[in-house]
Scaffold this motif. Sequence first.
Motif, PDB file in Angstrom:
ATOM      1  N   SER A  61      62.527  69.500  41.803  1.00  0.00           N
ATOM      2  CA  SER A  61      61.286  69.154  41.014  1.00  0.00           C
ATOM      3  C   SER A  61      59.872  69.613  41.950  1.00  0.00           C
ATOM      4  O   SER A  61      58.895  69.284  41.223  1.00  0.00           O
ATOM      5  CB  SER A  61      61.033  67.923  40.368  1.00  0.00           C
ATOM      6  OG  SER A  61      62.141  67.427  39.497  1.00  0.00           O
ATOM      7  N   LEU A  62      60.082  69.854  42.987  1.00  0.00           N
ATOM      8  CA  LEU A  62      59.337  70.338  44.040  1.00  0.00           C
ATOM      9  C   LEU A  62      58.394  71.829  43.594  1.00  0.00           C
ATOM     10  O   LEU A  62      59.241  72.774  43.513  1.00  0.00           O
ATOM     11  CB  LEU A  62      59.454  70.247  45.246  1.00  0.00           C
ATOM     12  CG  LEU A  62      58.400  70.669  46.332  1.00  0.00           C
ATOM     13  CD1 LEU A  62      57.266  69.185  46.523  1.00  0.00           C
ATOM     14  CD2 LEU A  62      58.888  70.627  47.855  1.00  0.00           C
ATOM     15  N   LYS A  63      57.162  71.749  43.363  1.00  0.00           N
ATOM     16  CA  LYS A  63      56.604  73.409  42.930  1.00  0.00           C
ATOM     17  C   LYS A  63      56.904  74.268  43.884  1.00  0.00           C
ATOM     18  O   LYS A  63      56.743  74.024  45.404  1.00  0.00           O
ATOM     19  CB  LYS A  63      55.039  73.109  42.547  1.00  0.00           C
ATOM     20  CG  LYS A  63      54.528  73.004  41.185  1.00  0.00           C
ATOM     21  CD  LYS A  63      53.342  73.300  40.996  1.00  0.00           C
ATOM     22  CE  LYS A  63      53.040  73.356  39.663  1.00  0.00           C
ATOM     23  NZ  LYS A  63      52.178  72.002  39.160  1.00  0.00           N
TER      24      LYS A  63
ATOM     25  N   ASP B 173      59.849  75.063  44.529  1.00  0.00           N
ATOM     26  CA  ASP B 173      61.449  75.079  44.981  1.00  0.00           C
ATOM     27  C   ASP B 173      62.013  76.078  44.070  1.00  0.00           C
ATOM     28  O   ASP B 173      61.721  76.687  43.139  1.00  0.00           O
ATOM     29  CB  ASP B 173      61.815  73.846  44.576  1.00  0.00           C
ATOM     30  CG  ASP B 173      63.315  73.455  45.236  1.00  0.00           C
ATOM     31  OD1 ASP B 173      63.510  73.228  46.377  1.00  0.00           O
ATOM     32  OD2 ASP B 173      64.303  73.806  44.465  1.00  0.00           O
TER      33      ASP B 173
ATOM     34  N   GLN C 140      59.535  62.496  44.590  1.00  0.00           N
ATOM     35  CA  GLN C 140      58.737  63.695  44.607  1.00  0.00           C
ATOM     36  C   GLN C 140      57.324  63.694  45.441  1.00  0.00           C
ATOM     37  O   GLN C 140      57.405  64.527  46.090  1.00  0.00           O
ATOM     38  CB  GLN C 140      58.225  63.439  42.892  1.00  0.00           C
ATOM     39  CG  GLN C 140      57.018  64.513  42.415  1.00  0.00           C
ATOM     40  CD  GLN C 140      57.580  65.832  42.420  1.00  0.00           C
ATOM     41  OE1 GLN C 140      58.802  65.911  41.792  1.00  0.00           O
ATOM     42  NE2 GLN C 140      56.908  66.923  42.723  1.00  0.00           N
TER      43      GLN C 140
ATOM     44  N   GLN D 252      62.749  72.365  35.351  1.00  0.00           N
ATOM     45  CA  GLN D 252      61.655  71.995  34.303  1.00  0.00           C
ATOM     46  C   GLN D 252      62.656  71.833  32.934  1.00  0.00           C
ATOM     47  O   GLN D 252      62.235  71.131  32.063  1.00  0.00           O
ATOM     48  CB  GLN D 252      60.802  73.112  34.164  1.00  0.00           C
ATOM     49  CG  GLN D 252      59.503  73.056  35.328  1.00  0.00           C
ATOM     50  CD  GLN D 252      58.980  71.526  35.458  1.00  0.00           C
ATOM     51  OE1 GLN D 252      58.196  71.202  34.562  1.00  0.00           O
ATOM     52  NE2 GLN D 252      59.510  71.065  36.645  1.00  0.00           N
TER      53      GLN D 252
ATOM     54  N   GLU E 245      64.704  75.930  42.563  1.00  0.00           N
ATOM     55  CA  GLU E 245      65.292  75.318  41.444  1.00  0.00           C
ATOM     56  C   GLU E 245      64.417  74.741  40.526  1.00  0.00           C
ATOM     57  O   GLU E 245      64.603  74.261  39.546  1.00  0.00           O
ATOM     58  CB  GLU E 245      66.190  74.092  41.628  1.00  0.00           C
ATOM     59  CG  GLU E 245      67.197  74.505  42.897  1.00  0.00           C
ATOM     60  CD  GLU E 245      68.102  75.490  42.444  1.00  0.00           C
ATOM     61  OE1 GLU E 245      68.954  75.879  41.436  1.00  0.00           O
ATOM     62  OE2 GLU E 245      67.969  76.500  43.266  1.00  0.00           O
ATOM     63  N   TYR E 246      63.040  75.100  40.603  1.00  0.00           N
ATOM     64  CA  TYR E 246      61.886  74.394  39.867  1.00  0.00           C
ATOM     65  C   TYR E 246      62.126  74.826  38.532  1.00  0.00           C
ATOM     66  O   TYR E 246      61.894  73.981  37.723  1.00  0.00           O
ATOM     67  CB  TYR E 246      60.557  74.815  40.862  1.00  0.00           C
ATOM     68  CG  TYR E 246      59.406  74.197  40.082  1.00  0.00           C
ATOM     69  CD1 TYR E 246      59.059  72.754  40.135  1.00  0.00           C
ATOM     70  CD2 TYR E 246      58.337  74.888  38.981  1.00  0.00           C
ATOM     71  CE1 TYR E 246      58.087  72.240  39.642  1.00  0.00           C
ATOM     72  CE2 TYR E 246      57.554  74.286  38.425  1.00  0.00           C
ATOM     73  CZ  TYR E 246      57.231  72.808  38.629  1.00  0.00           C
ATOM     74  OH  TYR E 246      56.369  72.376  37.973  1.00  0.00           O
TER      75      TYR E 246
END
Length: 419
Positions: A314-316, A318, A295, A325, A320-321
């Motif tokens: 998990s990067l804001k 992204d 991260q 989550q 796939e974000y």
Amino acid sequence: MRIETKCIQEGWKPRNGEPRVLPIYQSTTYKYDSTKHVGKLFNLEVPGHMYSRISNPTVECVEQKIAALEGGVGAMLCASGQAATLISIMNIAHAGDSIVSASNIYGGTFNLLKITLAKFGIEVIFVDPDKEDLEKYVKPNTKAIFGETIANASLKVFDIAAAARIAHKHGLPLIVDNTFPTPVLCRPFEFGADIVIHSTTKYMDGHATVVGGCIVDSGKFDWTNGKFPGLTEPDDSYHGLSYVKTFGSLAYIVKARVQLMRDLGANMTAQTAFLLNLGLETLALRMERHSYNAQKVAEYLANHPKAAWVHYPSLKGDSEYARAQKYLPKGSAGVISFGVKGGREAAVKFMDGLKLAAIVVHVADARTCVLHPASATHRQLSDADLTKAGIQPELIRLSVGIEHVDDIIEDLEQSFANL
Ligand SMILES: *Cc1c(COP(=O)(O)O)cnc(C)c1O
């Protein structure tokens, strides 16, 4: 027990006076008191070990631990992740059948499904589930839907619940390769998957010491809908036994072992299982640190002027974000992909300038490492198939280890400075 505790306490449970640590049962064979007992073993009437190609007490303990971690009813360790994938499919599909697979999958799996399974007469149809409806490709001869929780190396997050709904509507099992998250970060059975497979070579071992694979059975799929005669009809190699009738919810995993592992022989050895077990004991701790470090590194890369783009679920921001989550709330493991400004050439120069991060053909172990998929793991794919698998030519796959994150970032920084 919580997952952290299961990593330590499941599997080998010594009784009074027994060794504290899982023993290595270095024996191919087992001794019995009577011929009659051996007959019963071979008829699958009583449980027990026959020969270490089929089962071994050390290997069995580690299988029980992984089954407990995933929340399944049983597991079978294999010689490699590839063997686990092959057996998971061969257990339910044969010549004339088809499989619908996400196109975003590990290059080795792609080859196995596309080239080798085709030679066995099993057709695998690849679909990008973010662009097309998987359901459109389900045919009367389809036997399973297949995908990876976090795809290696595109890092796409598979919508397990959506795929499970489609699979179950058509009476099919969903097979999920959960190698990257491990059960510490995601348990696909909780979202409707029926079979989980692993390359234990990655985080489960975690120290880059042993190649291995695993198949885990949720025990929840109903094999009696007419599509899976191999599980319901008599097996001539066991005097007409039906796996579903005899083993109930364990039918799939028992068949995989006593029929396919018996015949294919891709078993894990006791020594390998012992080493894998050492890795599993610290799995929860390591996944936490891998995710924390990754991260931080992803945030560093996202703000770096010489990085063209960065991809970490998990990067804001992204792509796939949102899915991360839902499926990976504790983090999405240690693997990041990013592009260096300047394309393929700059990417190679950047890689060669790294000192702490080593260039290896591996991911997902304790040491930080990097790989250029287009010139290594995925070099056999055509440009069209590369794009289908979501791999750009400038893509660097960075597997963030469990060192101090500041040392990892300082290494990246000094290599960026050379560009
Ligand atoms: C490495 C890998 C495999 C293949 O496993 P091996 O142990 O190398 O045979 C399968 N799936 C994924 C997601 C992998 O990363």
